[in-house]
Design a protein around this motif. Structure first.
Motif, PDB file in Angstrom:
ATOM      1  N   ASP A 128       0.813  -1.219   0.000  1.00  0.00           N
ATOM      2  CA  ASP A 128       0.000   0.000   0.000  1.00  0.00           C
ATOM      3  C   ASP A 128       0.846   1.267   0.000  1.00  0.00           C
ATOM      4  O   ASP A 128       0.315   2.373   0.131  1.00  0.00           O
ATOM      5  CB  ASP A 128      -0.945  -0.003   1.206  1.00  0.00           C
ATOM      6  CG  ASP A 128      -0.202  -0.023   2.544  1.00  0.00           C
ATOM      7  OD1 ASP A 128       1.044  -0.056   2.550  1.00  0.00           O
ATOM      8  OD2 ASP A 128      -0.882  -0.010   3.588  1.00  0.00           O
ATOM      9  N   GLY A 129       2.155   1.100  -0.148  1.00  0.00           N
ATOM     10  CA  GLY A 129       3.054   2.255  -0.173  1.00  0.00           C
ATOM     11  C   GLY A 129       3.727   2.540   1.149  1.00  0.00           C
ATOM     12  O   GLY A 129       4.591   3.415   1.224  1.00  0.00           O
ATOM     13  N   GLY A 130       3.332   1.816   2.175  1.00  0.00           N
ATOM     14  CA  GLY A 130       3.993   1.968   3.463  1.00  0.00           C
ATOM     15  C   GLY A 130       5.160   1.008   3.600  1.00  0.00           C
ATOM     16  O   GLY A 130       5.801   0.641   2.613  1.00  0.00           O
ATOM     17  N   PHE A 131       5.431   0.574   4.816  1.00  0.00           N
ATOM     18  CA  PHE A 131       6.488  -0.415   5.016  1.00  0.00           C
ATOM     19  C   PHE A 131       6.098  -1.337   6.161  1.00  0.00           C
ATOM     20  O   PHE A 131       5.397  -0.935   7.088  1.00  0.00           O
ATOM     21  CB  PHE A 131       7.851   0.244   5.272  1.00  0.00           C
ATOM     22  CG  PHE A 131       7.937   1.162   6.462  1.00  0.00           C
ATOM     23  CD1 PHE A 131       8.418   0.705   7.679  1.00  0.00           C
ATOM     24  CD2 PHE A 131       7.569   2.499   6.358  1.00  0.00           C
ATOM     25  CE1 PHE A 131       8.518   1.549   8.772  1.00  0.00           C
ATOM     26  CE2 PHE A 131       7.660   3.361   7.447  1.00  0.00           C
ATOM     27  CZ  PHE A 131       8.140   2.888   8.662  1.00  0.00           C
ATOM     28  N   VAL A 147       8.590  11.791   9.379  1.00  0.00           N
ATOM     29  CA  VAL A 147       8.177  11.167   8.127  1.00  0.00           C
ATOM     30  C   VAL A 147       6.657  11.003   8.145  1.00  0.00           C
ATOM     31  O   VAL A 147       6.111  10.414   9.080  1.00  0.00           O
ATOM     32  CB  VAL A 147       8.847   9.793   7.937  1.00  0.00           C
ATOM     33  CG1 VAL A 147       8.305   9.098   6.701  1.00  0.00           C
ATOM     34  CG2 VAL A 147      10.363   9.948   7.835  1.00  0.00           C
ATOM     35  N   PRO A 148       5.937  11.516   7.145  1.00  0.00           N
ATOM     36  CA  PRO A 148       4.473  11.373   7.122  1.00  0.00           C
ATOM     37  C   PRO A 148       4.075   9.901   7.018  1.00  0.00           C
ATOM     38  O   PRO A 148       4.583   9.178   6.167  1.00  0.00           O
ATOM     39  CB  PRO A 148       4.056  12.149   5.866  1.00  0.00           C
ATOM     40  CG  PRO A 148       5.213  13.037   5.541  1.00  0.00           C
ATOM     41  CD  PRO A 148       6.431  12.298   5.997  1.00  0.00           C
ATOM     42  N   MET A 149       3.174   9.470   7.864  1.00  0.00           N
ATOM     43  CA  MET A 149       2.761   8.074   7.903  1.00  0.00           C
ATOM     44  C   MET A 149       1.371   7.888   7.294  1.00  0.00           C
ATOM     45  O   MET A 149       0.626   8.850   7.097  1.00  0.00           O
ATOM     46  CB  MET A 149       2.767   7.569   9.346  1.00  0.00           C
ATOM     47  CG  MET A 149       4.151   7.552   9.982  1.00  0.00           C
ATOM     48  SD  MET A 149       5.178   6.217   9.295  1.00  0.00           S
ATOM     49  CE  MET A 149       6.823   6.824   9.675  1.00  0.00           C
ATOM     50  N   GLY A 155       6.438   4.798   2.454  1.00  0.00           N
ATOM     51  CA  GLY A 155       7.617   3.951   2.316  1.00  0.00           C
ATOM     52  C   GLY A 155       8.727   4.634   1.547  1.00  0.00           C
ATOM     53  O   GLY A 155       9.904   4.574   1.939  1.00  0.00           O
ATOM     54  N   ALA A 156       8.356   5.288   0.450  1.00  0.00           N
ATOM     55  CA  ALA A 156       9.356   5.984  -0.361  1.00  0.00           C
ATOM     56  C   ALA A 156      10.003   7.115   0.426  1.00  0.00           C
ATOM     57  O   ALA A 156      11.228   7.327   0.352  1.00  0.00           O
ATOM     58  CB  ALA A 156       8.713   6.523  -1.634  1.00  0.00           C
ATOM     59  N   LEU A 157       9.200   7.855   1.181  1.00  0.00           N
ATOM     60  CA  LEU A 157       9.738   8.955   1.974  1.00  0.00           C
ATOM     61  C   LEU A 157      10.645   8.438   3.086  1.00  0.00           C
ATOM     62  O   LEU A 157      11.690   9.035   3.380  1.00  0.00           O
ATOM     63  CB  LEU A 157       8.597   9.773   2.569  1.00  0.00           C
ATOM     64  CG  LEU A 157       7.755  10.570   1.567  1.00  0.00           C
ATOM     65  CD1 LEU A 157       6.530  11.157   2.249  1.00  0.00           C
ATOM     66  CD2 LEU A 157       8.585  11.677   0.920  1.00  0.00           C
ATOM     67  N   GLN A 158      10.256   7.322   3.713  1.00  0.00           N
ATOM     68  CA  GLN A 158      11.094   6.755   4.763  1.00  0.00           C
ATOM     69  C   GLN A 158      12.419   6.251   4.208  1.00  0.00           C
ATOM     70  O   GLN A 158      13.476   6.465   4.805  1.00  0.00           O
ATOM     71  CB  GLN A 158      10.356   5.622   5.474  1.00  0.00           C
ATOM     72  CG  GLN A 158      11.142   4.977   6.594  1.00  0.00           C
ATOM     73  CD  GLN A 158      11.497   5.937   7.705  1.00  0.00           C
ATOM     74  OE1 GLN A 158      10.645   6.311   8.495  1.00  0.00           O
ATOM     75  NE2 GLN A 158      12.762   6.346   7.788  1.00  0.00           N
ATOM     76  N   LEU A 159      12.366   5.600   3.055  1.00  0.00           N
ATOM     77  CA  LEU A 159      13.604   5.123   2.445  1.00  0.00           C
ATOM     78  C   LEU A 159      14.508   6.290   2.071  1.00  0.00           C
ATOM     79  O   LEU A 159      15.732   6.232   2.286  1.00  0.00           O
ATOM     80  CB  LEU A 159      13.283   4.278   1.210  1.00  0.00           C
ATOM     81  CG  LEU A 159      14.482   3.677   0.476  1.00  0.00           C
ATOM     82  CD1 LEU A 159      15.309   2.800   1.407  1.00  0.00           C
ATOM     83  CD2 LEU A 159      14.010   2.876  -0.741  1.00  0.00           C
ATOM     84  N   THR A 160      13.925   7.355   1.557  1.00  0.00           N
ATOM     85  CA  THR A 160      14.711   8.537   1.221  1.00  0.00           C
ATOM     86  C   THR A 160      15.352   9.149   2.456  1.00  0.00           C
ATOM     87  O   THR A 160      16.515   9.580   2.430  1.00  0.00           O
ATOM     88  CB  THR A 160      13.829   9.582   0.530  1.00  0.00           C
ATOM     89  OG1 THR A 160      13.343   9.042  -0.704  1.00  0.00           O
ATOM     90  CG2 THR A 160      14.604  10.852   0.231  1.00  0.00           C
ATOM     91  N   ARG A 161      14.614   9.147   3.577  1.00  0.00           N
ATOM     92  CA  ARG A 161      15.184   9.663   4.828  1.00  0.00           C
ATOM     93  C   ARG A 161      16.426   8.862   5.211  1.00  0.00           C
ATOM     94  O   ARG A 161      17.443   9.427   5.645  1.00  0.00           O
ATOM     95  CB  ARG A 161      14.134   9.581   5.941  1.00  0.00           C
ATOM     96  CG  ARG A 161      14.644   9.902   7.344  1.00  0.00           C
ATOM     97  CD  ARG A 161      14.988  11.391   7.503  1.00  0.00           C
ATOM     98  NE  ARG A 161      13.802  12.188   7.543  1.00  0.00           N
ATOM     99  CZ  ARG A 161      13.075  12.454   8.635  1.00  0.00           C
ATOM    100  NH1 ARG A 161      13.453  11.961   9.804  1.00  0.00           N
ATOM    101  NH2 ARG A 161      12.009  13.216   8.573  1.00  0.00           N
ATOM    102  N   LEU A 162      16.350   7.556   5.042  1.00  0.00           N
ATOM    103  CA  LEU A 162      17.486   6.709   5.403  1.00  0.00           C
ATOM    104  C   LEU A 162      18.683   6.965   4.489  1.00  0.00           C
ATOM    105  O   LEU A 162      19.812   7.117   4.967  1.00  0.00           O
ATOM    106  CB  LEU A 162      17.086   5.236   5.328  1.00  0.00           C
ATOM    107  CG  LEU A 162      15.946   4.783   6.233  1.00  0.00           C
ATOM    108  CD1 LEU A 162      15.620   3.317   5.959  1.00  0.00           C
ATOM    109  CD2 LEU A 162      16.267   4.992   7.703  1.00  0.00           C
ATOM    110  N   THR A 163      18.440   6.997   3.192  1.00  0.00           N
ATOM    111  CA  THR A 163      19.553   7.166   2.256  1.00  0.00           C
ATOM    112  C   THR A 163      20.130   8.581   2.319  1.00  0.00           C
ATOM    113  O   THR A 163      21.338   8.760   2.162  1.00  0.00           O
ATOM    114  CB  THR A 163      19.113   6.827   0.830  1.00  0.00           C
ATOM    115  OG1 THR A 163      17.977   7.625   0.459  1.00  0.00           O
ATOM    116  CG2 THR A 163      18.730   5.354   0.715  1.00  0.00           C
ATOM    117  N   ASP A 164      19.274   9.566   2.559  1.00  0.00           N
ATOM    118  CA  ASP A 164      19.770  10.938   2.705  1.00  0.00           C
ATOM    119  C   ASP A 164      20.672  11.071   3.931  1.00  0.00           C
ATOM    120  O   ASP A 164      21.556  11.944   3.970  1.00  0.00           O
ATOM    121  CB  ASP A 164      18.608  11.925   2.814  1.00  0.00           C
ATOM    122  CG  ASP A 164      17.958  12.219   1.474  1.00  0.00           C
ATOM    123  OD1 ASP A 164      18.486  11.760   0.437  1.00  0.00           O
ATOM    124  OD2 ASP A 164      16.903  12.890   1.465  1.00  0.00           O
ATOM    125  N   ALA A 165      20.448  10.208   4.919  1.00  0.00           N
ATOM    126  CA  ALA A 165      21.294  10.216   6.114  1.00  0.00           C
ATOM    127  C   ALA A 165      22.587   9.443   5.891  1.00  0.00           C
ATOM    128  O   ALA A 165      23.411   9.336   6.807  1.00  0.00           O
ATOM    129  CB  ALA A 165      20.526   9.622   7.296  1.00  0.00           C
TER     130      ALA A 165
END
Length: 213
Positions: A128-131, A147-149, A155-165
């Motif tokens: 559904d786009g989450g994780f 991160v907006p839930m 999911g995409a925003l959370q993954l981006t948060r991780l990779t941006d870090a």
């Protein structure tokens, strides 16, 4: 040393899986949610975690969580509650939700066998786009907080948060998060021998409503 955290609500009518009503009653939705949580805990039972935590929103934890530390969820939005869980842990920590009862221990086995020095996090998208899971080698709530839930792009925003870090992330398979009756049917077909499938099949067999035939 790896910690497993399951985040869950007490499975009471009107508090869980309300999008299954209708066609299910609120009582049936709660029973199905409880079966989903039990299947999740059963799948995790054989993994070699050194610490097990149930981050729980409720009063009476499920019997299947025997042996788990009960950590009351903090107040606030989901990102704040998830962040608080990671802030409470040290060392490699794996967070799993309660809404993917098709989970098997083999799906998470790489986290315990292949967590090499070049992997900082593991991440599993939900359909559904989450994780459905997030594992951090060095847990920090700052990687989640804000991160907006409950959105199609969570999911995409959370993954981006991780990779941006600067984290190096390995992906786990995408799983179906049970939100609708169609999701429930799909998951029951994927995992036909679980408690979730048995509960859903019993409801369908007992119902005369067109939506459950």
């Amino acid at each position: 040393m790896t910690t497993i955290v399951v985040i869950a609500k007490e499975c009471l009518p009107g508090r869980v899986k309300t999008r299954l009503h209708p066609p299910l009653s609120l009582e049936q939705a709660a029973v199905l949610a409880a079966a989903s949580l039990d299947d999740t805990l059963a799948a995790l039972a054989t993994l070699p975690a050194t610490r097990r935590i149930l981050a729980f929103d409720g009063v009476i934890p499920p019997a299947a969580a025997a042996g788990y530390e009960i950590l009351p969820q903090s107040q606030g939005t989901l990102d704040v509650r998830l962040a608080a869980v990671f802030d409470a842990c040290e060392g490699p920590t794996v967070l799993v939700g309660m809404d993917t009862p098709q989970l098997t221990s083999s799906l998470l086995e790489p986290v315990f066998t292949d967590w090499t020095d070049d992997v900082d996090a593991w991440f599993g998208f939900a359909n559904d786009g989450g994780f459905w899971t997030l594992a951090l080698n060095d847990p920090s709530g700052d990687l989640i907080r804000g991160v907006p839930m409950s959105r199609g792009d969570t999911g995409a925003l959370q993954l981006t948060r991780l990779t941006d870090a600067g984290l190096r992330v390995s992906l786990l398979p995408t799983l179906t998060d049970v939100d609708t009756i169609d999701d429930a049917r799909s998951v029951a077909e994927i995992a036909p021998t679980g408690r979730f499938a048995a509960a859903l099949n019993a409801m369908m067999a007992a119902s005369t409503k067109d939506g459950l035939r």
